[in-house]
Design a protein around this motif. Sequence first.
Motif, PDB file in Angstrom:
ATOM      1  N   MET A   1       0.842  -1.190   0.000  1.00  0.00           N
ATOM      2  CA  MET A   1       0.000   0.000   0.000  1.00  0.00           C
ATOM      3  C   MET A   1       0.879   1.243   0.000  1.00  0.00           C
ATOM      4  O   MET A   1       1.728   1.409   0.875  1.00  0.00           O
ATOM      5  CB  MET A   1      -0.917   0.017   1.232  1.00  0.00           C
ATOM      6  N   GLN A   2       0.714   2.103  -0.986  1.00  0.00           N
ATOM      7  CA  GLN A   2       1.513   3.314  -1.104  1.00  0.00           C
ATOM      8  C   GLN A   2       0.844   4.461  -0.349  1.00  0.00           C
ATOM      9  O   GLN A   2      -0.284   4.840  -0.636  1.00  0.00           O
ATOM     10  CB  GLN A   2       1.698   3.694  -2.573  1.00  0.00           C
ATOM     11  N   PHE A   3       1.548   5.012   0.641  1.00  0.00           N
ATOM     12  CA  PHE A   3       0.981   6.064   1.466  1.00  0.00           C
ATOM     13  C   PHE A   3       0.913   7.383   0.697  1.00  0.00           C
ATOM     14  O   PHE A   3       1.729   7.653  -0.187  1.00  0.00           O
ATOM     15  CB  PHE A   3       1.815   6.272   2.730  1.00  0.00           C
ATOM     16  N   THR A   4      -0.047   8.193   1.071  1.00  0.00           N
ATOM     17  CA  THR A   4      -0.179   9.523   0.500  1.00  0.00           C
ATOM     18  C   THR A   4       0.893  10.436   1.097  1.00  0.00           C
ATOM     19  O   THR A   4       0.993  10.541   2.326  1.00  0.00           O
ATOM     20  CB  THR A   4      -1.569  10.113   0.807  1.00  0.00           C
ATOM     21  N   PRO A   5       1.698  11.098   0.281  1.00  0.00           N
ATOM     22  CA  PRO A   5       2.681  12.032   0.842  1.00  0.00           C
ATOM     23  C   PRO A   5       1.989  13.109   1.672  1.00  0.00           C
ATOM     24  O   PRO A   5       1.005  13.712   1.235  1.00  0.00           O
ATOM     25  CB  PRO A   5       3.349  12.627  -0.404  1.00  0.00           C
ATOM     26  N   VAL A   6       2.508  13.325   2.854  1.00  0.00           N
ATOM     27  CA  VAL A   6       1.882  14.277   3.772  1.00  0.00           C
ATOM     28  C   VAL A   6       1.781  15.674   3.155  1.00  0.00           C
ATOM     29  O   VAL A   6       0.787  16.390   3.353  1.00  0.00           O
ATOM     30  CB  VAL A   6       2.668  14.312   5.099  1.00  0.00           C
ATOM     31  N   ASN A   7       2.770  16.060   2.360  1.00  0.00           N
ATOM     32  CA  ASN A   7       2.753  17.417   1.802  1.00  0.00           C
ATOM     33  C   ASN A   7       1.717  17.603   0.701  1.00  0.00           C
ATOM     34  O   ASN A   7       1.503  18.719   0.229  1.00  0.00           O
ATOM     35  CB  ASN A   7       4.146  17.802   1.290  1.00  0.00           C
ATOM     36  N   GLU A   8       1.058  16.516   0.266  1.00  0.00           N
ATOM     37  CA  GLU A   8      -0.001  16.625  -0.745  1.00  0.00           C
ATOM     38  C   GLU A   8      -1.375  16.888  -0.131  1.00  0.00           C
ATOM     39  O   GLU A   8      -2.306  17.280  -0.835  1.00  0.00           O
ATOM     40  CB  GLU A   8      -0.069  15.346  -1.589  1.00  0.00           C
ATOM     41  N   ILE A   9      -1.494  16.645   1.165  1.00  0.00           N
ATOM     42  CA  ILE A   9      -2.821  16.710   1.796  1.00  0.00           C
ATOM     43  C   ILE A   9      -3.419  18.119   1.775  1.00  0.00           C
ATOM     44  O   ILE A   9      -4.613  18.279   1.475  1.00  0.00           O
ATOM     45  CB  ILE A   9      -2.757  16.138   3.224  1.00  0.00           C
ATOM     46  N   PRO A  10      -2.658  19.184   2.045  1.00  0.00           N
ATOM     47  CA  PRO A  10      -3.258  20.518   1.959  1.00  0.00           C
ATOM     48  C   PRO A  10      -3.825  20.827   0.577  1.00  0.00           C
ATOM     49  O   PRO A  10      -4.879  21.466   0.462  1.00  0.00           O
ATOM     50  CB  PRO A  10      -2.095  21.443   2.316  1.00  0.00           C
ATOM     51  N   ALA A  11      -3.158  20.368  -0.482  1.00  0.00           N
ATOM     52  CA  ALA A  11      -3.648  20.615  -1.836  1.00  0.00           C
ATOM     53  C   ALA A  11      -4.940  19.858  -2.094  1.00  0.00           C
ATOM     54  O   ALA A  11      -5.857  20.359  -2.765  1.00  0.00           O
ATOM     55  CB  ALA A  11      -2.584  20.221  -2.862  1.00  0.00           C
ATOM     56  N   ILE A  12      -5.027  18.637  -1.565  1.00  0.00           N
ATOM     57  CA  ILE A  12      -6.260  17.852  -1.709  1.00  0.00           C
ATOM     58  C   ILE A  12      -7.409  18.581  -1.029  1.00  0.00           C
ATOM     59  O   ILE A  12      -8.505  18.726  -1.582  1.00  0.00           O
ATOM     60  CB  ILE A  12      -6.068  16.441  -1.113  1.00  0.00           C
ATOM     61  N   ARG A  13      -7.147  19.030   0.173  1.00  0.00           N
ATOM     62  CA  ARG A  13      -8.175  19.749   0.927  1.00  0.00           C
ATOM     63  C   ARG A  13      -8.611  21.021   0.184  1.00  0.00           C
ATOM     64  O   ARG A  13      -9.804  21.308   0.067  1.00  0.00           O
ATOM     65  CB  ARG A  13      -7.605  20.115   2.305  1.00  0.00           C
ATOM     66  N   LYS A  14      -7.650  21.744  -0.348  1.00  0.00           N
ATOM     67  CA  LYS A  14      -7.963  22.979  -1.071  1.00  0.00           C
ATOM     68  C   LYS A  14      -8.819  22.700  -2.296  1.00  0.00           C
ATOM     69  O   LYS A  14      -9.760  23.443  -2.598  1.00  0.00           O
ATOM     70  CB  LYS A  14      -6.659  23.661  -1.479  1.00  0.00           C
ATOM     71  N   GLU A  15      -8.521  21.619  -3.001  1.00  0.00           N
ATOM     72  CA  GLU A  15      -9.304  21.255  -4.190  1.00  0.00           C
ATOM     73  C   GLU A  15     -10.750  20.932  -3.813  1.00  0.00           C
ATOM     74  O   GLU A  15     -11.698  21.365  -4.479  1.00  0.00           O
ATOM     75  CB  GLU A  15      -8.669  20.047  -4.874  1.00  0.00           C
ATOM     76  N   LEU A  16     -10.928  20.175  -2.723  1.00  0.00           N
ATOM     77  CA  LEU A  16     -12.282  19.809  -2.303  1.00  0.00           C
ATOM     78  C   LEU A  16     -13.051  21.037  -1.810  1.00  0.00           C
ATOM     79  O   LEU A  16     -14.265  21.153  -2.049  1.00  0.00           O
ATOM     80  CB  LEU A  16     -12.229  18.740  -1.213  1.00  0.00           C
ATOM     81  N   GLU A  17     -12.378  21.936  -1.128  1.00  0.00           N
ATOM     82  CA  GLU A  17     -13.048  23.159  -0.666  1.00  0.00           C
ATOM     83  C   GLU A  17     -13.514  24.001  -1.857  1.00  0.00           C
ATOM     84  O   GLU A  17     -14.607  24.573  -1.830  1.00  0.00           O
ATOM     85  CB  GLU A  17     -12.112  23.965   0.226  1.00  0.00           C
ATOM     86  N   ALA A  18     -12.686  24.050  -2.895  1.00  0.00           N
ATOM     87  CA  ALA A  18     -13.083  24.792  -4.092  1.00  0.00           C
ATOM     88  C   ALA A  18     -14.295  24.153  -4.746  1.00  0.00           C
ATOM     89  O   ALA A  18     -15.220  24.845  -5.198  1.00  0.00           O
ATOM     90  CB  ALA A  18     -11.912  24.847  -5.079  1.00  0.00           C
ATOM     91  N   SER A  19     -14.327  22.837  -4.786  1.00  0.00           N
ATOM     92  CA  SER A  19     -15.471  22.134  -5.368  1.00  0.00           C
ATOM     93  C   SER A  19     -16.744  22.398  -4.573  1.00  0.00           C
ATOM     94  O   SER A  19     -17.821  22.605  -5.144  1.00  0.00           O
ATOM     95  CB  SER A  19     -15.194  20.627  -5.418  1.00  0.00           C
ATOM     96  N   PHE A  20     -16.610  22.392  -3.235  1.00  0.00           N
ATOM     97  CA  PHE A  20     -17.796  22.644  -2.406  1.00  0.00           C
ATOM     98  C   PHE A  20     -18.314  24.062  -2.625  1.00  0.00           C
ATOM     99  O   PHE A  20     -19.532  24.273  -2.740  1.00  0.00           O
ATOM    100  CB  PHE A  20     -17.470  22.416  -0.929  1.00  0.00           C
ATOM    101  N   ARG A  21     -17.413  25.040  -2.691  1.00  0.00           N
ATOM    102  CA  ARG A  21     -17.833  26.430  -2.914  1.00  0.00           C
ATOM    103  C   ARG A  21     -18.520  26.601  -4.274  1.00  0.00           C
ATOM    104  O   ARG A  21     -19.413  27.430  -4.418  1.00  0.00           O
ATOM    105  CB  ARG A  21     -16.637  27.371  -2.795  1.00  0.00           C
ATOM    106  N   LYS A  22     -18.082  25.831  -5.252  1.00  0.00           N
ATOM    107  CA  LYS A  22     -18.700  25.893  -6.578  1.00  0.00           C
ATOM    108  C   LYS A  22     -20.074  25.228  -6.612  1.00  0.00           C
ATOM    109  O   LYS A  22     -20.800  25.334  -7.606  1.00  0.00           O
ATOM    110  CB  LYS A  22     -17.802  25.213  -7.611  1.00  0.00           C
ATOM    111  N   GLY A  23     -20.428  24.514  -5.550  1.00  0.00           N
ATOM    112  CA  GLY A  23     -21.722  23.838  -5.503  1.00  0.00           C
ATOM    113  C   GLY A  23     -21.752  22.526  -6.243  1.00  0.00           C
ATOM    114  O   GLY A  23     -22.825  22.058  -6.646  1.00  0.00           O
ATOM    115  N   VAL A  24     -20.583  21.891  -6.405  1.00  0.00           N
ATOM    116  CA  VAL A  24     -20.516  20.621  -7.137  1.00  0.00           C
ATOM    117  C   VAL A  24     -21.455  19.575  -6.536  1.00  0.00           C
ATOM    118  O   VAL A  24     -22.126  18.826  -7.262  1.00  0.00           O
ATOM    119  CB  VAL A  24     -19.060  20.085  -7.152  1.00  0.00           C
TER     120      VAL A  24
END
Length: 476
Positions: A1-24
């Motif tokens: 199982m390949q772990f998610t790099p810790v430094n990628e998590i803020p970008a993932i969160r930012k992408e999801l927040e943008a999607s929520f604000r857009k009303g996806v």
Amino acid sequence: MQFTPVNEIPAIRKELEASFRKGVAQSLKWRRHQLYQLARMVQDHLDEWVQAIIADLGRPIAETYPSETGLIIERSIISATQLETWTAPEVLTEVVPDWQKSWKPTIYRAAKGVVLIIGPWNYPMVLTLQPLMGAIAAGCCAVVKPSELSPHYSALLAKLLPKYLDPSAYRVILGGPDVGAQAMEIRCKSHIFFTGGGKVGRIIATAAGKHLTPVTLELGGKSPIIVDPNYDIKLAAKRILWGKISNCGQICVCPDHVFVVREKQEEFIAALKEYYHQFFPDGALASDSIGRIVNEAHFNRLKGLLARTKGNIVLGGQTDDKLRMEPTIIKDVTQEDSLMEEELFGPILPILPVDSMEDAISQIRSRPHPLMLYVFTDDPKLKKNVLANTLSGNIAFNDTFQALSVNELPLGGVGDSGCGYQILRHGFNTFSYLRSSIDMPRDAEASLEVRYPPYTKEKVAFLGTTSFMNIPDSHL
């Protein structure tokens, strides 16, 4: 199982927040499609899911179908068909006073935002995808972190989920505590849903408190059993043993220990032995009808508890080098015993003899509140007594474990066993919040004049009406 790099998590969160604000995730049609896709993801790859869970837990397929794969498929479909009902605004004109009816008082159920779901290893599918189901139904975006202790399931989830669900709204992150900690530290203000043990639950709650993030904690605890001496002892033993061996005892509502009156202890043990031999004619270690302990650390923890018990082992106790443990029955256990130190989370069943049902209730009251309390009785007075004098997240009369199959019932703890709820509408409510509104008509202005200065004696008298209401007499 390949772990998610810790430094990628803020970008993932930012992408999801943008999607929520857009009303996806706002459209009910879109939510319905995601829920059906969740069901398809499980059904299209049914054998892969089953084999992954076998690799992680050694669990029999006969247990995985109804408790994981089938449950997710069924409840995803139900959730999709109930969206209009669950999300419908509640207009309160029928219950408010006449003078407020024209204000159109309304309650909306609104999505909380981007939520974090942290799942456990013991039921890896249902305890990650069932909360996700509630988040989808509520219109939330979500980050899902399955347990690193179920690596085959987690890797499969990370592979398949983006192929079925919208990856701009739902993402899987893989890793250990460091990944989970990073996910919590990036201003997660919407909601955290955690299923696991109390020790980690306290860490989650502390981290969430830094940002005033609401949490749901499904923590389990030592779920006790009371056996009424007037109940069918053999039937109680059969149902209790089945509940104890399900997933090899590794479930948050596993029957942990049994209270039985002293004069019935031997009869109860004889019944347990009878059904043990029916369930496992060649012994549990030679059977494909029971799973194994998840890893060596938990295996050694259970063996250590057994090594220190002052009770008498009357059945089982044997292990093998494949992390398998026989269902083990121990009699004459006391509250001070090693087996009462923590949630067992394994196929070990201590029996605590008591002088009476009142004694059993008193001992349960003296301990932290469990997620589930089991009572085997047909006596309505005893049922009432237990309900009135104990606290538990849930209570089941005359069966074990099966209570979780009732779609309409919530699952949730109280006190040390957690807070918040899940399962279908209750999961939807967890990831929603009540947003109330009024719409004041222009022609209501005449009735509102009394609130404006200057405050004359007449206005004060009117505004003070409720402060001087008559309070009816009451006597104990």
